[in-house]
Write a protein that holds these residues in place. Sequence first.
Motif, PDB file in Angstrom:
ATOM      1  N   VAL A  13     -16.196  20.330  13.740  1.00  0.00           N
ATOM      2  CA  VAL A  13     -17.180  20.408  14.822  1.00  0.00           C
ATOM      3  C   VAL A  13     -18.499  19.798  14.355  1.00  0.00           C
ATOM      4  N   ASP A  14     -18.821  19.998  13.070  1.00  0.00           N
ATOM      5  CA  ASP A  14     -20.060  19.457  12.502  1.00  0.00           C
ATOM      6  C   ASP A  14     -19.715  18.645  11.250  1.00  0.00           C
ATOM      7  N   SER A  15     -18.828  17.671  11.437  1.00  0.00           N
ATOM      8  CA  SER A  15     -18.444  16.761  10.347  1.00  0.00           C
ATOM      9  C   SER A  15     -18.059  17.477   9.057  1.00  0.00           C
ATOM     10  N   GLY A  16     -17.373  18.591   9.175  1.00  0.00           N
ATOM     11  CA  GLY A  16     -16.889  19.282   7.985  1.00  0.00           C
ATOM     12  C   GLY A  16     -17.866  20.301   7.426  1.00  0.00           C
ATOM     13  N   PHE A  17     -19.064  20.380   8.005  1.00  0.00           N
ATOM     14  CA  PHE A  17     -20.008  21.424   7.593  1.00  0.00           C
ATOM     15  C   PHE A  17     -19.675  22.736   8.306  1.00  0.00           C
ATOM     16  N   ASP A  18     -18.485  22.787   8.858  1.00  0.00           N
ATOM     17  CA  ASP A  18     -17.928  24.003   9.452  1.00  0.00           C
ATOM     18  C   ASP A  18     -16.609  24.236   8.700  1.00  0.00           C
ATOM     19  N   ASN A  36     -24.338  28.734   4.013  1.00  0.00           N
ATOM     20  CA  ASN A  36     -25.102  29.443   5.043  1.00  0.00           C
ATOM     21  C   ASN A  36     -24.204  29.970   6.153  1.00  0.00           C
ATOM     22  N   HIS A  37     -23.134  29.209   6.418  1.00  0.00           N
ATOM     23  CA  HIS A  37     -22.261  29.571   7.535  1.00  0.00           C
ATOM     24  C   HIS A  37     -20.846  29.095   7.247  1.00  0.00           C
ATOM     25  N   THR A  38     -19.899  29.683   7.955  1.00  0.00           N
ATOM     26  CA  THR A  38     -18.511  29.214   7.882  1.00  0.00           C
ATOM     27  C   THR A  38     -18.164  28.584   9.230  1.00  0.00           C
ATOM     28  N   GLN A  49     -19.886  27.384  16.715  1.00  0.00           N
ATOM     29  CA  GLN A  49     -18.676  27.397  15.877  1.00  0.00           C
ATOM     30  C   GLN A  49     -19.025  27.531  14.399  1.00  0.00           C
ATOM     31  N   GLN A  50     -20.291  27.811  14.078  1.00  0.00           N
ATOM     32  CA  GLN A  50     -20.746  27.925  12.688  1.00  0.00           C
ATOM     33  C   GLN A  50     -21.502  29.245  12.486  1.00  0.00           C
ATOM     34  N   PRO A  51     -20.778  30.381  12.514  1.00  0.00           N
ATOM     35  CA  PRO A  51     -21.459  31.671  12.360  1.00  0.00           C
ATOM     36  C   PRO A  51     -22.114  31.823  10.986  1.00  0.00           C
ATOM     37  N   LEU A  57     -22.911  20.804  -7.691  1.00  0.00           N
ATOM     38  CA  LEU A  57     -22.837  21.170  -6.275  1.00  0.00           C
ATOM     39  C   LEU A  57     -24.081  20.663  -5.573  1.00  0.00           C
ATOM     40  N   ARG A  58     -23.890  20.216  -4.360  1.00  0.00           N
ATOM     41  CA  ARG A  58     -25.028  19.957  -3.494  1.00  0.00           C
ATOM     42  C   ARG A  58     -24.999  21.107  -2.488  1.00  0.00           C
ATOM     43  N   ILE A  59     -26.064  21.873  -2.462  1.00  0.00           N
ATOM     44  CA  ILE A  59     -26.080  23.071  -1.626  1.00  0.00           C
ATOM     45  C   ILE A  59     -26.642  22.702  -0.256  1.00  0.00           C
ATOM     46  N   ALA A  60     -25.780  22.691   0.750  1.00  0.00           N
ATOM     47  CA  ALA A  60     -26.242  22.425   2.115  1.00  0.00           C
ATOM     48  C   ALA A  60     -27.094  23.607   2.578  1.00  0.00           C
ATOM     49  N   ASP A  61     -28.209  23.309   3.197  1.00  0.00           N
ATOM     50  CA  ASP A  61     -29.089  24.359   3.728  1.00  0.00           C
ATOM     51  C   ASP A  61     -29.408  25.413   2.672  1.00  0.00           C
ATOM     52  N   ALA A  62     -29.873  24.931   1.526  1.00  0.00           N
ATOM     53  CA  ALA A  62     -30.212  25.857   0.441  1.00  0.00           C
ATOM     54  C   ALA A  62     -31.393  26.753   0.823  1.00  0.00           C
ATOM     55  N   GLY A  80     -30.349  21.130  -4.212  1.00  0.00           N
ATOM     56  CA  GLY A  80     -30.558  21.858  -2.971  1.00  0.00           C
ATOM     57  C   GLY A  80     -31.042  20.970  -1.845  1.00  0.00           C
ATOM     58  N   GLU A  81     -30.402  21.113  -0.698  1.00  0.00           N
ATOM     59  CA  GLU A  81     -30.964  20.523   0.509  1.00  0.00           C
ATOM     60  C   GLU A  81     -31.828  21.607   1.111  1.00  0.00           C
ATOM     61  N   ALA A  82     -33.116  21.552   0.832  1.00  0.00           N
ATOM     62  CA  ALA A  82     -33.990  22.621   1.297  1.00  0.00           C
ATOM     63  C   ALA A  82     -35.143  22.036   2.101  1.00  0.00           C
ATOM     64  N   PRO A 124     -27.232  11.250   5.421  1.00  0.00           N
ATOM     65  CA  PRO A 124     -26.370  11.255   6.614  1.00  0.00           C
ATOM     66  C   PRO A 124     -26.982  12.016   7.788  1.00  0.00           C
ATOM     67  N   ASP A 125     -28.097  12.711   7.552  1.00  0.00           N
ATOM     68  CA  ASP A 125     -28.701  13.522   8.606  1.00  0.00           C
ATOM     69  C   ASP A 125     -29.918  12.871   9.255  1.00  0.00           C
ATOM     70  N   THR A 126     -30.290  11.689   8.781  1.00  0.00           N
ATOM     71  CA  THR A 126     -31.527  11.097   9.285  1.00  0.00           C
ATOM     72  C   THR A 126     -31.290   9.634   9.664  1.00  0.00           C
ATOM     73  N   GLY A 171     -28.285  12.416  18.313  1.00  0.00           N
ATOM     74  CA  GLY A 171     -27.787  12.961  17.059  1.00  0.00           C
ATOM     75  C   GLY A 171     -27.623  11.913  15.975  1.00  0.00           C
ATOM     76  N   ARG A 172     -26.742  12.230  15.002  1.00  0.00           N
ATOM     77  CA  ARG A 172     -26.727  11.489  13.739  1.00  0.00           C
ATOM     78  C   ARG A 172     -25.580  10.496  13.596  1.00  0.00           C
ATOM     79  N   ASP A 173     -24.777  10.319  14.641  1.00  0.00           N
ATOM     80  CA  ASP A 173     -23.614   9.429  14.495  1.00  0.00           C
ATOM     81  C   ASP A 173     -24.006   8.006  14.123  1.00  0.00           C
TER      82      ASP A 173
HETATM   83  C1  GLC Z   1     -26.484  20.537   6.349  1.00  0.00           C
HETATM   84  C2  GLC Z   1     -25.842  19.184   6.540  1.00  0.00           C
HETATM   85  C3  GLC Z   1     -25.872  18.791   7.983  1.00  0.00           C
HETATM   86  C4  GLC Z   1     -25.245  19.897   8.809  1.00  0.00           C
HETATM   87  C5  GLC Z   1     -25.967  21.214   8.567  1.00  0.00           C
HETATM   88  C6  GLC Z   1     -25.364  22.376   9.305  1.00  0.00           C
HETATM   89  O1  GLC Z   1     -27.836  20.454   6.659  1.00  0.00           O
HETATM   90  O2  GLC Z   1     -26.478  18.216   5.732  1.00  0.00           O
HETATM   91  O3  GLC Z   1     -25.170  17.589   8.187  1.00  0.00           O
HETATM   92  O4  GLC Z   1     -25.286  19.584  10.173  1.00  0.00           O
HETATM   93  O5  GLC Z   1     -25.904  21.505   7.183  1.00  0.00           O
HETATM   94  O6  GLC Z   1     -24.036  22.571   8.998  1.00  0.00           O
END
Ligand code: GLC
Length: 543
Positions: free
Chosen positions: A69-74, A112-114, A184-186, A214-219, A275-277, A337-339, A405-407
Amino acid sequence: MTDSTAVEPGAPDTWWRTAAIYQVFVRSFADGDGDGNGDLPGLRSRLPYLRDLGVDALWITPFYPSPMVDSGFDVSEYCDVNPMFGRLADLDAVTEEAHRLGLRVIVDLVPNHTSDQHPWFVGALGAEPGSADRDRYHFRPGSGVDGELPPNDWESVFGGPAWTRTAGQDGTPGEWYLHLFAPQQPDLNWENPQVRADFDAIIRFWLDRGVDGLRIADAHGMAKDTSYADLDRKAQSGLLGSEPVPYFDQDDVHGILRGWRTVLDSYPTPRIAIGEAVTPTEERLARYVRPDELHQTMNFRYLSTPWSAAELRAAVGDTLAANDAVGGVSSWMLSSPDTQRVVTRLGDGEAGLLRARSAALLTLALPGSVYIYQGEELGLPEVLDLPEELLRDPVWERSGHTERGRDGARIPLPWHGDRAPFGFNTVGEDNGWLPTPESWRSLSVEQQEARSDSTLALYRAALRLRREHKALVDGDLSWDQAEEGVLVLRRSPNFLCIVNTTDEAVPIDPPRTLLLASGPLPVTPGDGTVHLPGNTAGWWLTD
Ligand code: GLC
């Protein structure tokens, strides 16, 4: 499994302090099995390209089982590989091959979420309010007379409320759950000790397989102000990065990060966390790189700085000051990939490309580590005209079709050949994923490898020089006085970088040894004056 000591025997433990880290958006990098989606075998086959580019490490976006749903961030399973991207053995093969080529491998952690399809969440939905299963997430009764309103006014980063109401099997409305991103990302409840223990095990799972970090998404996520008070503000996503919010950058997040650092440090070879913070100030961001926390963060302030000498210098200065104060490493990036892709962000067209090339020389001259997002080294622009029916980013739906969005930043890379998708896969034009524009023919790796003035050639040369010259590895940085719109940066003992952010040429009096320039540097016949054209940068040796 691989042994990460195989990378470079005797390599310093602090490789990451000056690393160039390449960000791989796996679905759009290279397709190995011809199904139209980038995958791990495709990535493996292109690792020599990354070695030749001259980066030190790659960070791979999530390749775990996921409804995408969110390119694998779910993520619906943290310790496996999405069949779309391959098998666990393919990840091991990527790691092994990368190490053989002298590259480190960083995988994404999404704590942060699953996904709502993760067994933890499925179990929580089926469990009673107040149960241990529900305590893994943020379930709350609604407000209003019958709980028909969300528990508070928090908003999703992707738009709309950050809460969705649950319903029992018979349709009876129940509690609400928190999702700072898509429904879809509680969001996980990090006050729950089981959540913490589970993630320690997930981290060990990947580190035991030999990945280097590790790269921590939403650290900046995870810890929430669990008084769940209203924020009393609208358009909250606009506040991120500039004002405090009760669900990001909470002080309690640092305890979680310290716990992970202990896990990382328990390995005999260095394992790092990036960290992505996103925080309101540089000082708050620097807290993430205190000695017992993360090794570095991604620098979104620098990434979003406009093409202005004064603002770039301020962003660099503030970053270095904040990180130096805690003994942390600074990092720099122009795109992610987010900008929006940097060529487009800096003006698009010819001017955008010239500026992006100059920005690359500025960035690669700065002390610390750099992140290069796939395609940045090819000067790819953002694709702004994707047909609406192809848009995949949840931002498109959640924003009520007001934000695309980011596509456009995630289009498959052009590798070679005369027709789209230019060797990305063998399926042809309609590959079921985002299409590569025909207009990218001249931007392909093959085309750019054949030209000494290409953006790829510029990145390769700059990355090589950045490794070779001691001043660029660990020399102190200083700035010379310069006319408005021009940056003159030195790294001791003998390196000079001049960047002209204006549209007009400026006469300069450079040292004799030019190392590299982002474009031609014309010389006036007669008096021999060198000109640095508008939107151009150069590197020199001072003696
Ligand atoms: C991270 C990812 C981003 C994603 C977000 C929520 O910030 O870099 O692509 O949308 O987490 O899952």
